[in-house]
Write a protein that holds these residues in place. Structure first.
Motif, PDB file in Angstrom:
ATOM      1  N   LYS A  61      31.334  45.458  34.062  1.00  0.00           N
ATOM      2  CA  LYS A  61      31.339  46.394  35.191  1.00  0.00           C
ATOM      3  C   LYS A  61      31.473  45.703  36.545  1.00  0.00           C
ATOM      4  O   LYS A  61      31.611  46.376  37.574  1.00  0.00           O
ATOM      5  N   LYS A  62      31.450  44.384  36.554  1.00  0.00           N
ATOM      6  CA  LYS A  62      31.587  43.649  37.808  1.00  0.00           C
ATOM      7  C   LYS A  62      33.041  43.536  38.262  1.00  0.00           C
ATOM      8  O   LYS A  62      33.311  43.131  39.390  1.00  0.00           O
ATOM      9  N   PHE A  63      33.983  43.911  37.391  1.00  0.00           N
ATOM     10  CA  PHE A  63      35.402  43.717  37.682  1.00  0.00           C
ATOM     11  C   PHE A  63      36.073  45.013  38.115  1.00  0.00           C
ATOM     12  O   PHE A  63      35.826  46.072  37.542  1.00  0.00           O
ATOM     13  N   LYS A  64      36.950  44.890  39.114  1.00  0.00           N
ATOM     14  CA  LYS A  64      37.725  46.056  39.532  1.00  0.00           C
ATOM     15  C   LYS A  64      38.708  46.439  38.449  1.00  0.00           C
ATOM     16  O   LYS A  64      38.952  47.618  38.212  1.00  0.00           O
ATOM     17  N   ASP A  65      39.278  45.428  37.778  1.00  0.00           N
ATOM     18  CA  ASP A  65      40.177  45.706  36.661  1.00  0.00           C
ATOM     19  C   ASP A  65      40.189  44.512  35.716  1.00  0.00           C
ATOM     20  O   ASP A  65      39.899  43.382  36.134  1.00  0.00           O
ATOM     21  N   HIS A  90      36.931  41.474  42.125  1.00  0.00           N
ATOM     22  CA  HIS A  90      37.017  40.539  41.007  1.00  0.00           C
ATOM     23  C   HIS A  90      37.894  41.136  39.903  1.00  0.00           C
ATOM     24  O   HIS A  90      37.781  42.321  39.579  1.00  0.00           O
ATOM     25  N   TYR A  91      38.759  40.294  39.330  1.00  0.00           N
ATOM     26  CA  TYR A  91      39.673  40.718  38.276  1.00  0.00           C
ATOM     27  C   TYR A  91      39.656  39.693  37.137  1.00  0.00           C
ATOM     28  O   TYR A  91      39.475  38.498  37.374  1.00  0.00           O
ATOM     29  N   ILE A  92      39.879  40.176  35.924  1.00  0.00           N
ATOM     30  CA  ILE A  92      40.094  39.294  34.779  1.00  0.00           C
ATOM     31  C   ILE A  92      41.571  39.338  34.408  1.00  0.00           C
ATOM     32  O   ILE A  92      42.174  40.414  34.319  1.00  0.00           O
ATOM     33  N   ILE A  93      42.171  38.164  34.187  1.00  0.00           N
ATOM     34  CA  ILE A  93      43.520  38.066  33.625  1.00  0.00           C
ATOM     35  C   ILE A  93      43.401  37.117  32.429  1.00  0.00           C
ATOM     36  O   ILE A  93      43.308  35.901  32.598  1.00  0.00           O
ATOM     37  N   SER A  94      43.372  37.675  31.227  1.00  0.00           N
ATOM     38  CA  SER A  94      42.991  36.895  30.048  1.00  0.00           C
ATOM     39  C   SER A  94      43.881  37.187  28.845  1.00  0.00           C
ATOM     40  O   SER A  94      44.362  38.316  28.667  1.00  0.00           O
ATOM     41  N   SER A  95      44.069  36.156  28.020  1.00  0.00           N
ATOM     42  CA  SER A  95      44.763  36.334  26.744  1.00  0.00           C
ATOM     43  C   SER A  95      43.792  36.713  25.632  1.00  0.00           C
ATOM     44  O   SER A  95      44.183  36.828  24.481  1.00  0.00           O
ATOM     45  N   GLU A 141      24.784  36.405  38.003  1.00  0.00           N
ATOM     46  CA  GLU A 141      24.427  36.715  39.382  1.00  0.00           C
ATOM     47  C   GLU A 141      25.570  36.457  40.359  1.00  0.00           C
ATOM     48  O   GLU A 141      25.494  36.817  41.537  1.00  0.00           O
ATOM     49  N   TRP A 142      26.593  35.814  39.894  1.00  0.00           N
ATOM     50  CA  TRP A 142      27.694  35.335  40.737  1.00  0.00           C
ATOM     51  C   TRP A 142      28.386  36.433  41.545  1.00  0.00           C
ATOM     52  O   TRP A 142      28.570  36.335  42.757  1.00  0.00           O
ATOM     53  N   PHE A 143      28.765  37.506  40.883  1.00  0.00           N
ATOM     54  CA  PHE A 143      29.640  38.513  41.485  1.00  0.00           C
ATOM     55  C   PHE A 143      28.975  39.221  42.662  1.00  0.00           C
ATOM     56  O   PHE A 143      29.587  39.370  43.726  1.00  0.00           O
ATOM     57  N   VAL A 158      39.885  40.365  49.567  1.00  0.00           N
ATOM     58  CA  VAL A 158      40.053  39.070  48.918  1.00  0.00           C
ATOM     59  C   VAL A 158      39.959  39.311  47.411  1.00  0.00           C
ATOM     60  O   VAL A 158      38.948  39.821  46.915  1.00  0.00           O
ATOM     61  N   ALA A 159      41.018  38.984  46.694  1.00  0.00           N
ATOM     62  CA  ALA A 159      41.040  39.175  45.239  1.00  0.00           C
ATOM     63  C   ALA A 159      40.687  37.867  44.544  1.00  0.00           C
ATOM     64  O   ALA A 159      41.377  36.856  44.723  1.00  0.00           O
ATOM     65  N   MET A 160      39.606  37.888  43.772  1.00  0.00           N
ATOM     66  CA  MET A 160      39.230  36.738  42.966  1.00  0.00           C
ATOM     67  C   MET A 160      39.594  37.041  41.522  1.00  0.00           C
ATOM     68  O   MET A 160      39.125  38.025  40.943  1.00  0.00           O
TER      69      MET A 160
END
Length: 279
Positions: free
Chosen positions: A129-133, A111-116, A93-95, A8-10
């Protein structure tokens, strides 16, 4: 042999989704002796006068203002700005909590960030460090590690390419061929039905809509007492749900995301059974 858990990708926007304002506003803009309004007005005027992409305009302005104020523009200095970021309640604490819930219902949550915003600033944050990418704007640096050119630019519509990169498992940004090769949806690493997109507003509509119409889930988060824009997105069928940007355990958002993950786990199980019977 153990069956591999479905993923599941968040995916999250960053500014005003995980933190309460634009990341440049915590320390960079004050360090330049500017108000938030002065900086963004200048960026917007530059964009309009030159018919320039708005994201490129703010990136150029950050470099220009740094030079004008004799401030260092080494990569490490942009990364240090991430330490000043302040997150909504419960974000830290969310991730781990959501990952654990995913394990309980039989899925692997990523978990992923997609940001401008700037990748460098995100890298300096306590949650990086909580994000895969992390897909975000980024500078290229010269031999002295000084910012000299935009390396990656993520604007409001190009954000959608990263949904397909996650969908197909193509992390290498230089690999367009694999990204565009045909792969049946059920054979992709993260089918769209297994995606959750969380963002704050109108600039994320292309991504929120794309996830939603392909069977995934989009959630518009809002700051306390600022629900109108989120409700408008819900009314216009651009998102599945709205919730206050409160990431604490037991919050509306926490309960909603857990319900969605449970539904994704059930749906994925049924789809796999159906595909197995067809063979």
């Amino acid at each position: 042999m153990a069956t591999k858990k479905p993923v599941v990708a968040m995916m999250y926007d960053f500014d005003k989704t995980l933190c309460s304002k634009n990341m440049q506003e915590y320390s960079f803009i004050p360090n330049m002796g500017l108000s938030e309004e002065e900086f963004w007005t200048a960026a917007n005027e530059l964009s309009k006068s030159l018919q320039m992409d708005g994201i490129l305009a703010y990136m150029w302005l950050m470099i220009n203002e740094s030079k004008k104020n004799s401030k260092s523009i080494h990569r490490k200095d942009f990364v240090k700005l991430g330490k000043a970021l302040e997150f909504y309640d419960g974000v830290s604490e969310w991730f781990d909590r959501i990952n654990e819930y995913g394990r309980k219902v039989g899925v692997q949550v990523e978990h992923y960030i997609i940001s401008s915003g700037l990748r460098e600033i995100i890298e300096g944050s306590s949650i990086y460090k909580k994000f895969k990418d992390v897909y975000a704007c980024e500078y290229m640096y010269d031999e002295n590690d000084i910012a000299c050119w935009p390396k990656n630019v993520v604007n409001y519509t190009t954000k959608t390419q990263f949904l397909f990169r996650i969908n197909k498992g193509v992390a290498d940004l230089s690999d367009d061929k694999t990204l565009n090769d045909f792969v049946p949806e059920d054979e992709r690493r993260v089918p769209f039905r297994n995606m959750i997109y969380i963002a704050d507003g109108i600039t994320d509509v292309p991504c929120m809509k794309l996830v939603k119409i392909n069977g995934g889930y989009s959630i518009a988060v809002y700051q306390k007492k600022k629900k109108d824009q989120a409700n408008e997105l819900l009314k216009n069928d651009r998102v599945n749900f709205v919730a206050q940007a409160n990431y604490k355990e037991g919050s509306e958002l926490d309960k909603l995301v857990k319900d969605v993950i449970s539904e994704i786990a059930l749906k994925d199980s049924l789809v796999r059974k159906n595909l197995k019977q067809k063979k």
